[in-house]
Design an enzyme around this catalytic site. Structure first.
Site, PDB file in Angstrom:
ATOM      1  N   THR A  16       9.770   7.572  63.666  1.00 48.52           N
ATOM      2  CA  THR A  16       8.736   6.533  63.745  1.00 48.52           C
ATOM      3  C   THR A  16       7.688   6.715  62.646  1.00 48.52           C
ATOM      4  O   THR A  16       7.286   5.751  61.992  1.00 48.52           O
ATOM      5  CB  THR A  16       8.046   6.558  65.125  1.00 48.52           C
ATOM      6  OG1 THR A  16       9.066   6.547  66.124  1.00 48.52           O
ATOM      7  CG2 THR A  16       7.148   5.360  65.322  1.00 48.52           C
ATOM      8  N   ARG A  24      18.124   0.825  68.271  1.00 46.13           N
ATOM      9  CA  ARG A  24      19.241   0.788  69.205  1.00 46.13           C
ATOM     10  C   ARG A  24      18.973   1.434  70.553  1.00 46.13           C
ATOM     11  O   ARG A  24      19.863   1.462  71.400  1.00 46.13           O
ATOM     12  CB  ARG A  24      20.500   1.354  68.554  1.00 46.13           C
ATOM     13  CG  ARG A  24      20.465   2.826  68.241  1.00 46.13           C
ATOM     14  CD  ARG A  24      21.815   3.259  67.669  1.00 46.13           C
ATOM     15  NE  ARG A  24      22.886   3.109  68.624  1.00 46.13           N
ATOM     16  CZ  ARG A  24      24.156   2.853  68.318  1.00 46.13           C
ATOM     17  NH1 ARG A  24      24.520   2.715  67.080  1.00 46.13           N
ATOM     18  NH2 ARG A  24      25.061   2.754  69.251  1.00 46.13           N
ATOM     19  N   GLN A  91      20.722  11.108  67.063  1.00 48.28           N
ATOM     20  CA  GLN A  91      21.105   9.743  67.416  1.00 48.28           C
ATOM     21  C   GLN A  91      20.718   8.780  66.298  1.00 48.28           C
ATOM     22  O   GLN A  91      21.007   7.601  66.367  1.00 48.28           O
ATOM     23  CB  GLN A  91      20.411   9.319  68.720  1.00 48.28           C
ATOM     24  CG  GLN A  91      20.805  10.152  69.936  1.00 48.28           C
ATOM     25  CD  GLN A  91      19.962   9.815  71.153  1.00 48.28           C
ATOM     26  OE1 GLN A  91      18.799  10.196  71.246  1.00 48.28           O
ATOM     27  NE2 GLN A  91      20.534   9.098  72.098  1.00 48.28           N
ATOM     28  N   HIS A 111      25.754   8.784  65.843  1.00 51.14           N
ATOM     29  CA  HIS A 111      25.919   7.347  65.615  1.00 51.14           C
ATOM     30  C   HIS A 111      26.237   7.022  64.156  1.00 51.14           C
ATOM     31  O   HIS A 111      26.080   5.886  63.724  1.00 51.14           O
ATOM     32  CB  HIS A 111      24.674   6.591  66.089  1.00 51.14           C
ATOM     33  CG  HIS A 111      24.463   6.686  67.574  1.00 51.14           C
ATOM     34  ND1 HIS A 111      23.215   6.689  68.161  1.00 51.14           N
ATOM     35  CD2 HIS A 111      25.348   6.789  68.583  1.00 51.14           C
ATOM     36  CE1 HIS A 111      23.349   6.795  69.475  1.00 51.14           C
ATOM     37  NE2 HIS A 111      24.636   6.861  69.752  1.00 51.14           N
ATOM     38  N   CYS A 119      35.392   1.382  54.937  1.00 49.86           N
ATOM     39  CA  CYS A 119      36.312   0.257  55.033  1.00 49.86           C
ATOM     40  C   CYS A 119      36.992   0.295  56.403  1.00 49.86           C
ATOM     41  O   CYS A 119      37.474   1.338  56.831  1.00 49.86           O
ATOM     42  CB  CYS A 119      37.352   0.328  53.922  1.00 49.86           C
ATOM     43  SG  CYS A 119      38.652  -0.918  54.114  1.00 49.86           S
ATOM     44  N   ASN A 210       8.636  14.125  73.924  1.00 51.92           N
ATOM     45  CA  ASN A 210       8.777  12.663  73.932  1.00 51.92           C
ATOM     46  C   ASN A 210       7.534  12.038  74.545  1.00 51.92           C
ATOM     47  O   ASN A 210       6.970  12.569  75.499  1.00 51.92           O
ATOM     48  CB  ASN A 210      10.027  12.259  74.740  1.00 51.92           C
ATOM     49  CG  ASN A 210      10.477  10.846  74.433  1.00 51.92           C
ATOM     50  OD1 ASN A 210      10.684  10.490  73.280  1.00 51.92           O
ATOM     51  ND2 ASN A 210      10.603  10.021  75.455  1.00 51.92           N
ATOM     52  N   ILE A 228       4.894  13.495  67.957  1.00 48.08           N
ATOM     53  CA  ILE A 228       5.930  14.387  67.435  1.00 48.08           C
ATOM     54  C   ILE A 228       5.535  15.029  66.108  1.00 48.08           C
ATOM     55  O   ILE A 228       5.835  16.191  65.846  1.00 48.08           O
ATOM     56  CB  ILE A 228       7.250  13.594  67.299  1.00 48.08           C
ATOM     57  CG1 ILE A 228       7.750  13.224  68.694  1.00 48.08           C
ATOM     58  CG2 ILE A 228       8.310  14.377  66.539  1.00 48.08           C
ATOM     59  CD1 ILE A 228       8.832  12.161  68.709  1.00 48.08           C
TER      60      ILE A 228
HETATM   61 ZN    ZN Z   1      39.816  -0.397  52.158  1.00 49.30          ZN
END
Ligand code: ZN
Length: 245
Positions: A16, A24, A91, A111, A119, A210, A228
């Site tokens: 932040t 998310r 995350q 993530h 690709c 937190n 934090i």
């Molecule tokens: Zn490709």
């Protein structure tokens, strides 16, 4: 005293101060805006070229690659440089732990990363900045240069599974560590959140940093509510003192 293996689970809250919004998380921007959420949902992304064009434009505009690590990221990197065995399970997709100086092999990105593209057909990877330069130059939906397949950010989109290898490594570290610090995560998104419980079950000292209460506060040896950017540097300095750094 032997230095403990310190595992940090980091969520949106640690970035932040670097100007990166919570996209998310359970109350994140994407969850509150169904149209925006489509841009990062695998089935929509793969099925609709218009969604892909909007997704690339969003990435070009939000300038996330320009963000800099903050005091909390730097404190983690300093702990590692001081010789503590440190592993980061994050995350976040912003790459700021590595930018602060934590070796990439010590950072597990649950993530994925927004700094690379992949690709969807041949799995070739490349830098996000190259893909964004192609968008800038007029390609609305730049295809893979190797095979012509659909390119996507190397992040785990909604509707995609987490990488089982990364998750397995995260679980192993969680079980092996002596100190587990959950930072800036609401601990509400599984399976990452469950790691806090696994750590406590395996005897690690669980610390939660937190702003808001989390479901794992009751298991924690220490709960820190302060910002934090000041709390984590102080906490990690305390750890270094405790173990004779
Ligand atoms: Zn490709």
């Amino acid at each position: 005293m032997a230095r403990p293996l310190v595992a940090l689970l980091t969520g949106a809250g640690i970035s932040t101060d670097s100007g990166i919004a919570d996209y998310r998380g359970p109350n994140g921007l994407w969850r509150r805006d169904p149209e925006a959420e489509k841009l990062v949902t695998y089935a929509y992304y793969m099925g609709d070229p218009e969604i892909r064009r909007r997704s690339w434009l969003m990435r070009r505009e939000n300038q996330a690659l320009a963000a800099e690590p903050n005091a909390a990221h730097r404190a983690v990197a300093e702990l590692e440089r001081a010789g503590f065995p440190v592993r980061v399970i994050t995350q976040n997709v912003d790459g700021l732990h590595q930018l602060a100086g934590v070796p990439a092999r010590k950072v597990l990105e649950l993530h994925g990363t927004a700094r690379s593209v992949v690709c969807t057909r041949c799995r070739a990877r490349g830098p996000m900045e190259h893909a964004l330069a192609r968008v800038e130059a007029g390609e609305g939906d730049p295809p893979c240069r190797k095979c012509g397949g659909i390119l996507k950010p190397a992040t785990v989109m909604f509707g995609e599974r987490l990488d089982p290898v990364v998750l397995g490594d995260a679980l192993a570290i969680t079980k092996a560590c002596q100190v587990f610090i959950a930072v800036g995560s609401s601990l509400q998104v599984q399976p990452a959140a469950g790691l806090a419980g696994v750590a406590a079950d395996h005897g690690a000292r669980l610390v939660v940093v937190n702003a808001e209460p989390t479901p794992y506060d009751g298991l924690a040896a220490e709960v820190v509510r302060e910002p934090i950017g000041t709390a984590l540097p102080r906490l990690l300095a305390g750890l270094r003192e405790e173990y004779g750094d």
